[in-house]
Design a protein around this motif. Structure first.
Motif, mmCIF file in Angstrom:
data_model
loop_
_atom_site.group_PDB
_atom_site.id
_atom_site.type_symbol
_atom_site.label_atom_id
_atom_site.label_comp_id
_atom_site.label_asym_id
_atom_site.label_seq_id
_atom_site.Cartn_x
_atom_site.Cartn_y
_atom_site.Cartn_z
ATOM 1 N N SER A 137 0.813 -1.217 0.000
ATOM 2 C CA SER A 137 0.000 0.000 0.000
ATOM 3 C C SER A 137 0.845 1.265 0.000
ATOM 4 O O SER A 137 0.373 2.337 -0.392
ATOM 5 N N SER A 138 2.098 1.125 0.406
ATOM 6 C CA SER A 138 2.981 2.297 0.422
ATOM 7 C C SER A 138 3.846 2.374 -0.837
ATOM 8 O O SER A 138 4.722 3.230 -0.933
ATOM 9 N N ARG A 187 5.924 -0.074 -2.141
ATOM 10 C CA ARG A 187 7.125 -0.921 -2.213
ATOM 11 C C ARG A 187 6.729 -2.282 -2.768
ATOM 12 O O ARG A 187 6.616 -3.265 -2.049
#
Length: 275
Positions: free
Chosen positions: A67-68, A70
């Motif tokens: 979700s970030s 990565r």
């Protein structure tokens, strides 16, 4: 330059956990099925809880990383934790079912860590982990192939949870009328369960197990184990269901035949009733 993706190697810690899990599955065959001491049951439950906790924590961490943004590292970190979650959830429900509905039969067998003879289940689990770890060492795959594998993982997770949930609902709907071992004699309190998920198919517990089983290999993207799990699971139920249905006809007669006439078996091509 964008035609290939980086090698999806398994994080070192996960490889070690996979090795410990393999030892756990193998060691389960050394415990007598009828062992019922608190020490054996507590240690076995602790093992299941450990792998469930690790899998859940690592999976959540990977999903948060996704979700970030990565992506690659997070996707590579997902298969083994998700596999462990699906597998250990199965064992938790099987044990809980016996605790609630067959407490007098509570033994090591209740965990279903050795559900088939000759260590077949442990061999299957170890083979799945080994295939995934070996595939992680292959050269980088093209980006479209990696994207497909990601989709297969998500599909496997969804189907695995659905299969597990169907199995769980079947157990707790049938309650004491369901047993891990086939009952060859009708008990006084044995009734034919036709409500809940048993309105969908005659063997929702077996269908749930089948779907859950093959889905664990979708999560790991294991082509060889997927084929083996599918074939072996189908053969297991093809051997089990016809004989079990003969017993059910003996137990319930026309009541079961009428039920079978309006509700499908669940796993196609198996029932001698041809429904």
């Amino acid at each position: 330059a964008g035609a290939a993706a980086a090698t999806s190697s398994v994080p070192l810690g996960q490889g070690a956990i996979a090795g410990v899990a393999a030892l756990f599955f193998a060691g389960s065959n050394l415990v007598p099925s009828e062992a019922d001491s608190m020490a054996v049951l507590s240690a076995s439950c602790a093992g299941v809880g450990f792998f469930l906790g690790f899998g859940a924590g690592a999976a959540v961490e990977a999903f948060l990383a996704l979700s970030s943004g990565r992506g690659d590292d997070a996707w590579a970190a997902l298969p083994i934790p998700v596999f462990l979650v699906l597998v250990m959830l199965f064992h938790v429900v099987e044990f809980a079912f016996v605790v609630f509905h067959h407490p007098q039969d509570l033994t090591f067998r209740s965990l279903m860590l050795t559900p088939v003879p000759a260590g077949g289940y442990s061999i299957a689990m170890i083979a799945a982990l080994a295939e995934n770890l070996l595939e992680a060492q292959l050269p980088a795959m093209p980006a479209p192939v990696i994207a497909v594998r990601h989709g297969i993982l998500v599909a496997g997770l969804v189907l695995g949870l659905l299969g597990w949930a169907l199995r769980a609902l079947a157990l707790f709907t049938a309650q004491s009328n369901f047993t891990h071992l086939v009952a060859h004699r009708k008990q006084a309190n044995h009734v034919l369960v036709t409500e809940g998920v048993y309105k969908l198919c005659r063997h929702p517990g077996y269908l749930g197990w089948f779907v859950w089983s093959v889905s664990t290999q979708l999560v790991l993207a294991n082509p060889f184990c997927f084929a083996a799990y599918f074939a072996v699971s189908w053969k297991f139920f093809a051997d089990r269901i016809p004989g079990e249905e003969e017993l059910l006809v003996d137990f319930f007669g026309e009541q079961y035949l009428a039920y079978a006439s309006r509700v499908p078996c669940g796993i196609p091509g198996i029932s001698w009733l041809n429904i």
